[in-house]
Design a protein around this motif. Structure first.
Motif, mmCIF file in Angstrom:
data_model
loop_
_atom_site.group_PDB
_atom_site.id
_atom_site.type_symbol
_atom_site.label_atom_id
_atom_site.label_comp_id
_atom_site.label_asym_id
_atom_site.label_seq_id
_atom_site.Cartn_x
_atom_site.Cartn_y
_atom_site.Cartn_z
ATOM 1 N N LYS A 68 0.310 -6.336 2.704
ATOM 2 C CA LYS A 68 1.077 -6.659 1.332
ATOM 3 C C LYS A 68 0.035 -6.265 0.234
ATOM 4 N N GLU A 69 -1.331 -6.851 0.310
ATOM 5 C CA GLU A 69 -2.136 -6.470 -0.829
ATOM 6 C C GLU A 69 -2.286 -4.933 -1.079
ATOM 7 N N LEU A 70 -2.373 -4.212 -0.069
ATOM 8 C CA LEU A 70 -2.528 -2.724 -0.001
ATOM 9 C C LEU A 70 -1.500 -2.381 -0.774
ATOM 10 N N ALA A 71 -0.146 -2.789 -0.255
ATOM 11 C CA ALA A 71 1.136 -1.949 -0.566
ATOM 12 C C ALA A 71 1.300 -2.227 -2.147
ATOM 13 N N HIS A 72 0.832 -3.655 -2.773
ATOM 14 C CA HIS A 72 0.934 -3.956 -4.157
ATOM 15 C C HIS A 72 -0.047 -3.362 -4.999
ATOM 16 N N LEU A 129 9.595 -3.402 4.623
ATOM 17 C CA LEU A 129 11.237 -3.555 4.726
ATOM 18 C C LEU A 129 11.549 -5.151 4.777
ATOM 19 N N PHE A 130 10.561 -5.980 5.391
ATOM 20 C CA PHE A 130 10.744 -7.388 5.398
ATOM 21 C C PHE A 130 10.735 -7.713 3.902
ATOM 22 N N GLU A 131 9.601 -7.323 3.150
ATOM 23 C CA GLU A 131 9.661 -7.747 1.581
ATOM 24 C C GLU A 131 10.973 -7.367 0.912
ATOM 25 N N HIS A 132 11.437 -6.235 1.201
ATOM 26 C CA HIS A 132 12.429 -5.616 0.335
ATOM 27 C C HIS A 132 13.822 -6.528 0.561
#
Length: 79
Positions: free
Chosen positions: A11-15, A73-76
């Motif tokens: 999540k950190e990397l994606a953000h 996808l979970f976050e979306h």
């Protein structure tokens, strides 16, 4: 590394490096592609394909790519 820590790092990397133009459909298609790469890597690593055996790193890389797509996808879908 525990799964919860892998998810947090993902999540950190994606953000830090957002890809804003990828819809959930594109993300799901990328996930399927990554699963195919993982399967090919496993088959080659275990000697079931007639190519040179690949390193474990190929499998690890595919698993990380799959986790990345799944977490996004979970976050979306707020799961």
């Amino acid at each position: 590394m525990p799964l919860t820590e892998m998810v947090m790092r993902t999540k950190e990397l994606a953000h830090r490096f957002p890809i804003t133009n990828w819809s959930p459909e594109i993300r799901a298609l990328d996930l399927v592609e990554e699963v195919g790469e993982l399967c090919r890597g496993i088959l080659e690593h275990e000697g079931h394909k007639t190519t040179e055996r690949v390193s474990k790193e190929v499998i690890v890389d595919s698993l990380c790519d799959i986790l990345y797509d799944l977490v996004l996808l979970f976050e979306h879908y707020e799961v």
